[in-house]
Write an enzyme that holds these catalytic residues in place. Sequence first.
Site, mmCIF file in Angstrom:
data_model
loop_
_atom_site.group_PDB
_atom_site.id
_atom_site.type_symbol
_atom_site.label_atom_id
_atom_site.label_comp_id
_atom_site.label_asym_id
_atom_site.label_seq_id
_atom_site.Cartn_x
_atom_site.Cartn_y
_atom_site.Cartn_z
ATOM 1 N N GLY A 1 0.830 -1.209 0.000
ATOM 2 C CA GLY A 1 0.000 0.000 0.000
ATOM 3 C C GLY A 1 0.862 1.256 0.000
ATOM 4 O O GLY A 1 1.908 1.285 -0.644
ATOM 5 N N ASP B 1 2.503 5.281 -11.762
ATOM 6 C CA ASP B 1 1.976 6.485 -12.439
ATOM 7 C C ASP B 1 0.456 6.533 -12.300
ATOM 8 O O ASP B 1 -0.127 7.597 -12.085
ATOM 9 C CB ASP B 1 2.354 6.470 -13.926
ATOM 10 C CG ASP B 1 3.830 6.190 -14.131
ATOM 11 O OD1 ASP B 1 4.635 6.709 -13.332
ATOM 12 O OD2 ASP B 1 4.177 5.445 -15.057
HETATM 13 O O1 KDG Z 1 6.451 4.048 -14.803
HETATM 14 C C1 KDG Z 1 6.396 3.327 -16.017
HETATM 15 C C2 KDG Z 1 7.366 3.933 -16.961
HETATM 16 O O2 KDG Z 1 8.642 3.775 -16.402
HETATM 17 C C3 KDG Z 1 7.359 3.305 -18.325
HETATM 18 O O3 KDG Z 1 6.114 3.510 -18.966
HETATM 19 C C4 KDG Z 1 8.484 3.767 -19.210
HETATM 20 O O4 KDG Z 1 8.472 6.134 -18.965
HETATM 21 C C5 KDG Z 1 9.076 5.119 -18.886
HETATM 22 C C6 KDG Z 1 10.458 5.183 -18.406
HETATM 23 O O5 KDG Z 1 11.118 6.165 -18.726
HETATM 24 O O6 KDG Z 1 10.880 4.282 -17.688
#
Ligand code: KDG
Length: 317
Positions: free
Chosen positions: A230, A258
């Site tokens: 969590g 994200d």
């Molecule tokens: O949080 C996920 C991202 O890490 C992935 O979509 C790719 O943006 C990215 C990265 O730079 O690692």
Amino acid sequence: MPDVVALGEPLVEFVALERGALGEVRTFLRGFGGDTANFAVAAARLGARAGYITRVGDDEFGRACQALWRQEGVDTRGVIVEPGGTTGIYFIALDRDGRHTFTYYRAGSAASRLRPADIDPAYLVEARCFHTSGITQAISEGARAAADEAMARARALGVTVTYDLNVRPRLHPVAELRDIVDAALRRAHIAFLSSEDAEYLFPGAPPETVMEQLLTCGPDLVVLKRGPLGCLVRTATGEVVDAPGWPVTPVDATGAGDAFDAAFVVERLRGRNLEEAARFANAVGALTTQGLGAIAALPTREAVEAFVHRREEEVAP
Ligand code: KDG
């Protein structure tokens, strides 16, 4: 008019459909990623009006990203299409436990040519929240300057600034990172980080110490994402929330952090208290681990509500 505006780099994504080393994999699933693009689409799927600021190439992948955002209802007035530019890509290799490794082909991408002049204050002022990340700051000097400028501008305009450290050790040496993070936290109201980010920046330090340390830089609150455990929220005024995770068996955790950020922000904008926002965001993070890739796995509000309802019924006496 978008409620939440994000700035950063979108990536076209290729997830391995076979487990093992990337060089051995023969089949991939094409999707979309890029931490701040994940944030914008996640916010839109949860019902917020979202906008995105970036640069894409006038290549097939740049057009595919724009088509995705249009389909998801993400406002693209802040997207610059760069003639002759290329749009970055990345590959996700998965091991047997669902742990992922990213391999990037993004050097020299259109987004790496972001610069402060790309930030239109008239666009920012319409928003209630502006979001960017450590990855955005890591891709180039210009992108870092754009992120710093946008955070400062948004804050001065009275827009809530949120920032995810999103540490990618391959993009940043730790010494440089501490200064960059400190400066960003002086501009951000809400800081998000994962347990892995905390461990990289403050090896061996307990979560409370890490969060207190980050709060001394100035944000109003810090949210530590602990995956299946969590999250912990700590405010500058001493409030603490410990919201447990929702147990699931992960398929691929890409984008879960994200999606969590977007959910937390959207719920706060909807007037939810810290505990409600943290609980909802944990559910969104958990659901995002249930599919392959970042954006493909982002849940809608209906899916989150159905999941929470199901889980509550399971534990009801
Ligand atoms: O949080 C996920 C991202 O890490 C992935 O979509 C790719 O943006 C990215 C990265 O730079 O690692």
